[in-house]
Design a protein around this motif. Structure first.
Motif, mmCIF file in Angstrom:
data_model
loop_
_atom_site.group_PDB
_atom_site.id
_atom_site.type_symbol
_atom_site.label_atom_id
_atom_site.label_comp_id
_atom_site.label_asym_id
_atom_site.label_seq_id
_atom_site.Cartn_x
_atom_site.Cartn_y
_atom_site.Cartn_z
ATOM 1 N N ALA A 1 7.106 9.750 4.161
ATOM 2 C CA ALA A 1 5.890 10.463 3.747
ATOM 3 C C ALA A 1 4.658 9.998 4.509
ATOM 4 O O ALA A 1 3.695 10.763 4.678
ATOM 5 N N ILE A 2 4.665 8.776 5.012
ATOM 6 C CA ILE A 2 3.492 8.218 5.665
ATOM 7 C C ILE A 2 2.995 9.101 6.803
ATOM 8 O O ILE A 2 1.797 9.213 7.049
ATOM 9 N N ASN A 3 3.918 9.780 7.496
ATOM 10 C CA ASN A 3 3.544 10.568 8.666
ATOM 11 C C ASN A 3 3.449 12.060 8.381
ATOM 12 O O ASN A 3 3.337 12.854 9.321
ATOM 13 N N VAL B 1 0.479 1.508 4.332
ATOM 14 C CA VAL B 1 1.846 1.151 3.944
ATOM 15 C C VAL B 1 1.892 -0.326 3.557
ATOM 16 O O VAL B 1 1.374 -1.181 4.272
ATOM 17 N N VAL B 2 2.530 -0.600 2.420
ATOM 18 C CA VAL B 2 2.770 -1.983 1.997
ATOM 19 C C VAL B 2 4.279 -2.181 1.895
ATOM 20 O O VAL B 2 4.918 -1.636 0.982
ATOM 21 N N TYR C 1 2.515 2.607 -1.201
ATOM 22 C CA TYR C 1 1.384 3.100 -0.415
ATOM 23 C C TYR C 1 0.070 2.800 -1.131
ATOM 24 O O TYR C 1 -0.006 2.846 -2.371
ATOM 25 N N LEU C 2 -0.932 2.484 -0.330
ATOM 26 C CA LEU C 2 -2.285 2.365 -0.843
ATOM 27 C C LEU C 2 -3.051 3.603 -0.395
ATOM 28 O O LEU C 2 -3.314 3.775 0.797
ATOM 29 N N ALA D 1 -0.709 -4.119 10.393
ATOM 30 C CA ALA D 1 -1.296 -3.036 11.173
ATOM 31 C C ALA D 1 -1.033 -1.696 10.492
ATOM 32 O O ALA D 1 0.052 -1.451 9.948
ATOM 33 N N GLN D 2 -2.035 -0.827 10.519
ATOM 34 C CA GLN D 2 -1.928 0.490 9.917
ATOM 35 C C GLN D 2 -2.349 1.535 10.946
ATOM 36 O O GLN D 2 -2.926 1.222 11.999
ATOM 37 N N ALA D 3 -2.069 2.781 10.643
ATOM 38 C CA ALA D 3 -2.475 3.862 11.546
ATOM 39 C C ALA D 3 -3.990 3.917 11.670
ATOM 40 O O ALA D 3 -4.528 4.311 12.707
#
Length: 558
Positions: free
Chosen positions: A16-18, A58-59, A68-69, A148-150
């Motif tokens: 789902a993150i993307n 993402v955690v 997810y935060l 690191a995050q997007a």
């Protein structure tokens, strides 16, 4: 509280993150009804135009799953949007049997809704109720992790108050508030900030500074923080502190030792136990020690920490304070006039004196703009009152106090909460809190309901003045004389009146709107300040002679 219809998506939870469509659909269907039931969401009463998920972090969890935060933006018909933090976890029916927590134990307020994601049936929950998520936050802080995050990175910072602990059992505190709180063992307390601002939270700044750069021990020590770093912007998401064992806050304790005083009043006996004065003196000393710890003078022209370097009473600061106070005063006068008929006779008499003294107050505030002031300003607690102090036993089993909640004034912006003030602003807050404690007790108890209100006022005044003077004397003893924060008595008295007046006028608005029977409490505080203003005016040979005197005759019954 779950929605009636399950959320269905062909996207798997881990993918789902993307998928922006996944988050857009979630924000339009499941989240609005859920968020509007949450205690931490401050926009319930405002006309809303929609929600949008601006950023997803993402955690990683210990079993290979993810939480997810969400940075959730709420938009309104009027005013600026607000950003909120929503941790999100998905518990599938198939995997629930192997989790370190039971889905059945997640309260309704933590259940966002049923969902079928990528063919897997389960439940979306607020991730604070997921033991794996809580342990991920604790481990991140303990290990100083950076993820690191997007969009930027999540930075976990470990503070000096954190020990090298093994895994500790965690739980969510059941108290509903504007933030969320978790505990780890009986040692640590982690607060997640729900409403977000595009800068570091003042509470983290203050607690970290006092823990890491001072010897002041009467706060819960700084254990660490969680920050979203995005370019030059740092957004504080959470803070960890050591837990403090306590029975009650000082508001409750003060109420307890007022009981003996209360029961004696109908017998026309004035009695205060000696240990009451001892507790007031101790709290005053701890307050003074806190302010001493926050005073970090500049050495050789270089501040050790610019954010905490003392500053003078600059024209910009005076303009800020005067503008804020003048706006506040105008709104309170209008509110008082509009609600005058709702007040009891005693409050009406106090209101008349306040309204008749408007020119005197405005002249006093104008004097603040040009009066010579050599005292310094520092970072302060900012929302200091008896409810922000815990009564505890120290390591020697002696009575002591722990000061908490350094977020600052709730209605002020984050930038305003970081403005440096005279520490007398905190002192004024505590003095007003003592005044509330005795007034609320005497005027709202069955034991005194048959007594004449004017008699009660005189009795409460006597108690309050003794406590106020006890607090002030013990507070100033901490600093010695002279001190850069308090150059001389004239400046100190003048500044204390400025902050006392601002605080009491601020309180007036709340009481008129929500507790009309309590309006006399801030009004009496205002009148006390006006009396002192008049003394300054009469002692100042250059003072204006055309300003009307205080109309104390209005306080008398017809």
């Amino acid at each position: 509280m779950p929605t009636d219809q399950p959320f269905v998506s062909s996207v798997t939870w881990s993918d789902a993150i993307n998928n922006s469509g996944f988050w857009s659909s979630l924000a339009q269907t499941v989240l609005p009804p859920y968020v509007n039931t949450c205690r931490w969401f401050a926009g319930k009463a405002r006309p809303q135009t929609g929600f949008a998920i601006q950023t997803v972090h993402v955690v990683p969890l210990s079993d290979g799953d993810v939480a997810y935060l969400l940075i959730l933006e709420a938009s309104y018909a009027n005013g600026l949007p607000e950003q909120y933090l929503l941790p999100l976890s998905f518990v599938s029916d198939r995997a629930s049997r192997t989790l370190p927590f039971r889905l059945a134990d997640v309260p309704e307020k933590g259940r966002i809704g049923d969902a079928t994601l990528g063919g897997r049936v389960g439940t979306l929950i607020d991730a604070i109720y997921d033991e794996r998520f809580r342990q991920a936050l604790f481990g991140g802080i303990q290990q100083n992790q950076t993820i690191a995050q997007a969009n930027g990175q999540l930075t976990f910072h470990r503070g000096n108050g954190l020990d090298n602990d093994d895994r500790l059992h965690s739980q969510v505190l059941p108290v509903d508030s504007s933030n969320s709180a978790m505990t780890f063992g009986d040692k640590y307390f982690l607060k997640l900030y729900r409403k977000l601002f595009s800068e570091t939270n003042p509470e983290v700044d203050m607690v970290a500074f006092l823990t890491d750069e001072s010897s002041f021990d009467n706060i819960p020590a700084f254990g660490g923080s969680i920050v979203w770093k995005q370019g030059s912007t740092d957004v504080t998401l959470g803070m960890m502190q050591r837990m403090v064992s306590n029975d009650r806050d000082s508001w409750a304790q003060t109420g307890d030792y007022l009981n003996d005083f209360l029961y004696a009043v109908p017998q026309r006996i004035f009695s205060i136990r000696e240990d009451v004065f001892e507790k007031v003196e101790l709290l005053a000393r701890r307050t003074g020690e806190m302010h001493c710890a926050l005073y970090k003078p500049i050495r050789d022209g270089i501040p050790s920490n610019p954010d905490f370097a003392p500053e003078s009473f600059t024209p910009e600061y005076r303009d800020f304070l005067i503008q804020r106070f003048e706006d506040l005063l105008e709104r309170r006068y209008t509110l008082l006039i509009d609600n005058y008929t709702k007040l009891d006779p005693q409050a009406q008499r106090l209101a008349w004196v306040f309204m008749e003294a408007r020119e005197m107050i405005e002249t006093f505030i104008a004097d603040f703009r040009t009066r010579s002031i050599d005292s310094m300003r520092i970072r302060i607690h900012g929302d200091y009152h008896l409810g922000q102090v815990l009564a505890v036993k120290n390591e020697n089993n002696e009575d002591d106090f722990i000061i908490i909640d350094f977020e600052g004034e709730p209605e002020s912006s984050i930038s305003e909460r970081k403005i440096k003030h005279s520490p007398l602003k905190d002192v004024a807050g505590m003095i007003r809190s003592y005044h509330y404690a005795v007034s609320a007790k005497l005027f709202n108890s069955a034991e005194t309901e048959e007594l004449d209100p004017d008699h009660l006022q005189r009795v409460s005044d006597r108690w309050f003045y003794l406590i106020r003077d006890t607090f002030l004397n013990a507070y100033f003893d901490v600093f010695g004389t002279p001190h850069p924060l308090f150059r001389n008595n004239n400046e100190t008295n003048f500044l204390l009146l400025i902050y006392l007046l601002e605080k009491a006028v601020y309180e007036l608005g709340y009481e008129i709107s929500y507790r009309p029977s309590w309006v006399k409490i801030p009004l009496k505080g205002i009148i006390d300040v006006i009396r002192e203003i008049e003394k300054i005016r009469l002692s100042d040979s250059d003072g204006p002679s055309d300003v009307p005197m205080l109309q104390t005759g209005l306080l008398q019954k017809n």
